[in-house]
Design a protein around this motif. Structure first.
Motif, PDB file in Angstrom:
ATOM      1  N   GLY A  10       0.837  -1.201   0.000  1.00  0.00           N
ATOM      2  CA  GLY A  10       0.000   0.000   0.000  1.00  0.00           C
ATOM      3  C   GLY A  10       0.863   1.238   0.000  1.00  0.00           C
ATOM      4  O   GLY A  10       2.081   1.162  -0.154  1.00  0.00           O
ATOM      5  N   ARG A  11       0.210   2.354   0.204  1.00  0.00           N
ATOM      6  CA  ARG A  11       0.863   3.655   0.019  1.00  0.00           C
ATOM      7  C   ARG A  11       2.042   3.941   0.946  1.00  0.00           C
ATOM      8  O   ARG A  11       2.890   4.744   0.609  1.00  0.00           O
ATOM      9  N   ASP A  50      -2.255  -1.608   7.479  1.00  0.00           N
ATOM     10  CA  ASP A  50      -2.058  -0.378   8.270  1.00  0.00           C
ATOM     11  C   ASP A  50      -3.071  -0.251   9.412  1.00  0.00           C
ATOM     12  O   ASP A  50      -2.746   0.217  10.495  1.00  0.00           O
ATOM     13  N   GLY A  68      -0.196   6.025   9.417  1.00  0.00           N
ATOM     14  CA  GLY A  68      -0.754   7.364   9.209  1.00  0.00           C
ATOM     15  C   GLY A  68      -1.438   7.895  10.471  1.00  0.00           C
ATOM     16  O   GLY A  68      -2.047   7.129  11.232  1.00  0.00           O
ATOM     17  N   ASN A  70      -4.074   9.449  10.542  1.00  0.00           N
ATOM     18  CA  ASN A  70      -5.507   9.177  10.410  1.00  0.00           C
ATOM     19  C   ASN A  70      -5.870   7.874  11.123  1.00  0.00           C
ATOM     20  O   ASN A  70      -6.860   7.801  11.850  1.00  0.00           O
ATOM     21  N   GLU A  71      -5.031   6.833  10.942  1.00  0.00           N
ATOM     22  CA  GLU A  71      -5.304   5.547  11.613  1.00  0.00           C
ATOM     23  C   GLU A  71      -5.072   5.662  13.119  1.00  0.00           C
ATOM     24  O   GLU A  71      -5.801   5.071  13.906  1.00  0.00           O
ATOM     25  N   ARG A  89       1.323  12.192   3.195  1.00  0.00           N
ATOM     26  CA  ARG A  89       0.490  13.342   3.582  1.00  0.00           C
ATOM     27  C   ARG A  89      -0.885  13.272   2.928  1.00  0.00           C
ATOM     28  O   ARG A  89      -1.005  12.972   1.739  1.00  0.00           O
ATOM     29  N   TYR A 117     -13.971   6.134   8.782  1.00  0.00           N
ATOM     30  CA  TYR A 117     -13.416   6.761   9.995  1.00  0.00           C
ATOM     31  C   TYR A 117     -14.542   7.259  10.911  1.00  0.00           C
ATOM     32  O   TYR A 117     -14.661   8.466  11.171  1.00  0.00           O
ATOM     33  N   GLU A 142     -16.085   6.825  -1.796  1.00  0.00           N
ATOM     34  CA  GLU A 142     -16.441   7.952  -2.678  1.00  0.00           C
ATOM     35  C   GLU A 142     -17.623   7.660  -3.602  1.00  0.00           C
ATOM     36  O   GLU A 142     -18.235   8.588  -4.118  1.00  0.00           O
ATOM     37  N   VAL A 157      -8.431  12.545   1.451  1.00  0.00           N
ATOM     38  CA  VAL A 157      -8.244  13.308   0.222  1.00  0.00           C
ATOM     39  C   VAL A 157      -6.760  13.635   0.106  1.00  0.00           C
ATOM     40  O   VAL A 157      -6.109  13.967   1.103  1.00  0.00           O
ATOM     41  N   SER A 159      -4.897  14.589  -3.667  1.00  0.00           N
ATOM     42  CA  SER A 159      -4.940  15.617  -4.722  1.00  0.00           C
ATOM     43  C   SER A 159      -6.346  16.185  -4.884  1.00  0.00           C
ATOM     44  O   SER A 159      -6.511  17.295  -5.380  1.00  0.00           O
ATOM     45  N   THR A 162     -10.024  12.229  -6.959  1.00  0.00           N
ATOM     46  CA  THR A 162     -11.059  11.198  -6.757  1.00  0.00           C
ATOM     47  C   THR A 162     -12.412  11.855  -6.464  1.00  0.00           C
ATOM     48  O   THR A 162     -13.446  11.411  -6.974  1.00  0.00           O
TER      49      THR A 162
HETATM   50  O1  PRT Z   1      -4.220  -2.874   2.959  1.00  0.00           O
HETATM   51  P1  PRT Z   1      -4.096  -1.797   3.965  1.00  0.00           P
HETATM   52  O2  PRT Z   1      -5.247  -1.736   4.942  1.00  0.00           O
HETATM   53  O3  PRT Z   1      -2.751  -1.832   4.644  1.00  0.00           O
HETATM   54  O4  PRT Z   1      -4.071  -0.424   3.129  1.00  0.00           O
HETATM   55  P2  PRT Z   1      -5.224   0.644   2.860  1.00  0.00           P
HETATM   56  O5  PRT Z   1      -5.845   0.337   1.549  1.00  0.00           O
HETATM   57  O6  PRT Z   1      -6.112   0.820   4.048  1.00  0.00           O
HETATM   58  O7  PRT Z   1      -4.385   1.986   2.819  1.00  0.00           O
HETATM   59  P3  PRT Z   1      -3.585   2.704   1.641  1.00  0.00           P
HETATM   60  O8  PRT Z   1      -2.367   1.933   1.275  1.00  0.00           O
HETATM   61  O9  PRT Z   1      -4.497   3.148   0.544  1.00  0.00           O
HETATM   62  O10 PRT Z   1      -3.165   4.028   2.448  1.00  0.00           O
HETATM   63  C1  PRT Z   1      -2.335   3.931   3.564  1.00  0.00           C
HETATM   64  C2  PRT Z   1      -2.215   5.310   4.203  1.00  0.00           C
HETATM   65  O11 PRT Z   1      -1.674   6.231   3.247  1.00  0.00           O
HETATM   66  C3  PRT Z   1      -3.524   5.958   4.633  1.00  0.00           C
HETATM   67  O12 PRT Z   1      -4.013   5.476   5.878  1.00  0.00           O
HETATM   68  C4  PRT Z   1      -3.104   7.416   4.727  1.00  0.00           C
HETATM   69  O13 PRT Z   1      -2.447   7.659   5.939  1.00  0.00           O
HETATM   70  C5  PRT Z   1      -2.075   7.553   3.590  1.00  0.00           C
HETATM   71  N1  PRT Z   1      -2.562   8.207   2.362  1.00  0.00           N
HETATM   72  C6  PRT Z   1      -1.959   9.265   1.764  1.00  0.00           C
HETATM   73  C7  PRT Z   1      -3.633   7.878   1.610  1.00  0.00           C
HETATM   74  C8  PRT Z   1      -3.679   8.772   0.544  1.00  0.00           C
HETATM   75  N2  PRT Z   1      -2.624   9.624   0.658  1.00  0.00           N
HETATM   76  C9  PRT Z   1      -4.752   8.659  -0.442  1.00  0.00           C
HETATM   77  N3  PRT Z   1      -4.800   9.460  -1.384  1.00  0.00           N
HETATM   78  N4  PRT Z   1      -4.560   6.899   1.734  1.00  0.00           N
HETATM   79  C10 PRT Z   1      -5.538   6.780   0.825  1.00  0.00           C
HETATM   80  N5  PRT Z   1      -5.676   7.621  -0.256  1.00  0.00           N
HETATM   81  C11 PRT Z   1      -6.835   7.329  -1.169  1.00  0.00           C
HETATM   82  C12 PRT Z   1      -8.174   7.876  -0.660  1.00  0.00           C
HETATM   83  O14 PRT Z   1      -8.802   6.920   0.143  1.00  0.00           O
HETATM   84  C13 PRT Z   1      -8.973   8.120  -1.929  1.00  0.00           C
HETATM   85  O15 PRT Z   1      -9.561   6.939  -2.410  1.00  0.00           O
HETATM   86  O16 PRT Z   1      -6.663   7.926  -2.403  1.00  0.00           O
HETATM   87  C14 PRT Z   1      -7.886   8.499  -2.887  1.00  0.00           C
HETATM   88  C15 PRT Z   1      -7.824   9.989  -2.882  1.00  0.00           C
HETATM   89  O17 PRT Z   1      -6.725  10.435  -3.530  1.00  0.00           O
HETATM   90  P4  PRT Z   1      -6.811  11.773  -4.407  1.00  0.00           P
HETATM   91  O18 PRT Z   1      -5.365  12.064  -4.727  1.00  0.00           O
HETATM   92  O19 PRT Z   1      -7.622  11.469  -5.625  1.00  0.00           O
HETATM   93  O20 PRT Z   1      -7.445  12.861  -3.552  1.00  0.00           O
END
Ligand code: PRT
Ligand code: ZN
Length: 283
Positions: A10-11, A50, A68, A70-71, A89, A117, A142, A157, A159, A162
């Motif tokens: 993941g991210r 995470d 993060g 957030n978590e 971030r 959340y 979303e 959020v 960028s 989405t």
């Molecule tokens: O499998 P696992 O549970 O470990 O992973 P996950 O799918 O829950 O999390 P993951 O890997 O998506 O994200 C891990 C952490 O990265 C998050 O808890 C945040 O702390 C951080 N992070 C940073 C983000 C983003 N940026 C992000 N953009 N997590 C998620 N997003 C997603 C958001 O949910 C939305 O769907 O991206 C989309 C929005 O992105 P924009 O750029 O279009 O606004």
């Protein structure tokens, strides 16, 4: 041996391993292994989702973790947040259909909000006297308004793309988040010592975020003017050049407005300006 919980995929996965690497700790990532040992520091990595990292650290399954904010806020685990790490971030925001007429937070009264959340959102609504229905869903938040599960959403959020592609607009940011180092409370002394060594190294790396090392040549009578353009961390480093009317000035500068500063430095006659990356900064 200190056990750190990192996101398995993941991210946050790559950046977490990268920041350890920049702190001189090399971890082999074998996708099939749950645990792997670092080569050159008494540290082993436990790969988890995470969502599970705060509770793993709170229960002592792992000593420390990278996750993060957030978590951390949602899970309300009994752990210490040691250091923000400058990556991952994002923000947790309320978003509503783009055609809706939003004035203030009272808009949410009586609405159904989809989110992963719920605790953070319920707290925010309680603090702002909003009475709304919080619908917990685990993924693809979303699309909830479009399929009729909810009127609006509370989600991560970054960028904003989405939201736009789902016909939504962000109206309230509730929490700004980045990845952070967390630790169990009451670690035994020898683990606490290892943690402090790790934090020392991570600090040296994080201090360089958003900063560059700049060198330039300047005529001696322009040094004061140059120092007004590039305020130094402590006193400036000045080295004489072979031409005795000129000096070489070195400084650590913020990256965000570096081009404006370069323009101004050129205007007062600075030459041979070099901008270099920084890796570690120990003050
Ligand atoms: O499998 P696992 O549970 O470990 O992973 P996950 O799918 O829950 O999390 P993951 O890997 O998506 O994200 C891990 C952490 O990265 C998050 O808890 C945040 O702390 C951080 N992070 C940073 C983000 C983003 N940026 C992000 N953009 N997590 C998620 N997003 C997603 C958001 O949910 C939305 O769907 O991206 C989309 C929005 O992105 P924009 O750029 O279009 O606004
Ligand atoms: Zn997750």
């Amino acid at each position: 041996m200190l056990r750190v919980a990192l996101q398995a995929k993941g991210r946050l996965n790559e950046d977490s391993l990268q920041i350890l690497k920049e702190a001189g700790i090399y971890v082999e990532q074998n996708k099939r292994k749950l645990l792997s040992k670092a080569e050159n520091f008494p540290l082993e990595v436990l790969y988890l989702r995470d969502d599970d990292i705060p509770s793993a650290v709170a229960s002592g399954v792992a000593d420390i973790g990278i996750v993060g904010e957030n978590e951390i806020a949602e899970k309300r685990a009994n752990i210490d947040v040691k250091q923000r790490l400058g990556f991952g971030r994002c923000r947790l925001s309320l978003a509503i259909p783009k055609t809706a007429n939003y004035i203030d937070v009272s808009w949410f009264n009586g609405k159904r909000i989809a989110t992963s959340y719920p605790k953070i959102l319920k707290q925010y609504f309680a603090d702002n006297n909003v009475r709304a229905w919080v619908e917990e869903i685990s993924g693809s938040v979303e699309i909830a308004p479009a399929v009729g599960i909810a009127d609006c959403i509370f989600d991560i959020v970054s960028s904003g793309a989405t939201l736009v592609s789902n016909g939504l607009k962000e109206v309230v940011t509730v929490l700004n988040s980045e990845a952070a180092l967390v630790a169990s409370k009451n670690l035994p002394d020898y683990k606490q010592e290892l943690l402090e060594q790790l934090i020392f190294r991570l600090n040296a790396v994080c201090r360089c975020n958003g900063k560059k090392y700049m060198l330039l040549n300047i005529e001696n009578n322009k040094i004061d003017a140059a120092l007004e353009i590039i305020p130094c961390m402590k006193s400036p480093s000045l080295l004489p050049l072979a031409n005795s009317n000129w000096s070489s000035l070195h400084a650590v500068v913020s990256e965000s407005d570096i081009w404006q500063r370069i323009e101004r430095l050129k205007a007062i006659g600075a030459e041979d300006i070099l901008v270099l990356s920084l890796e570690k900064m120990i003050l």
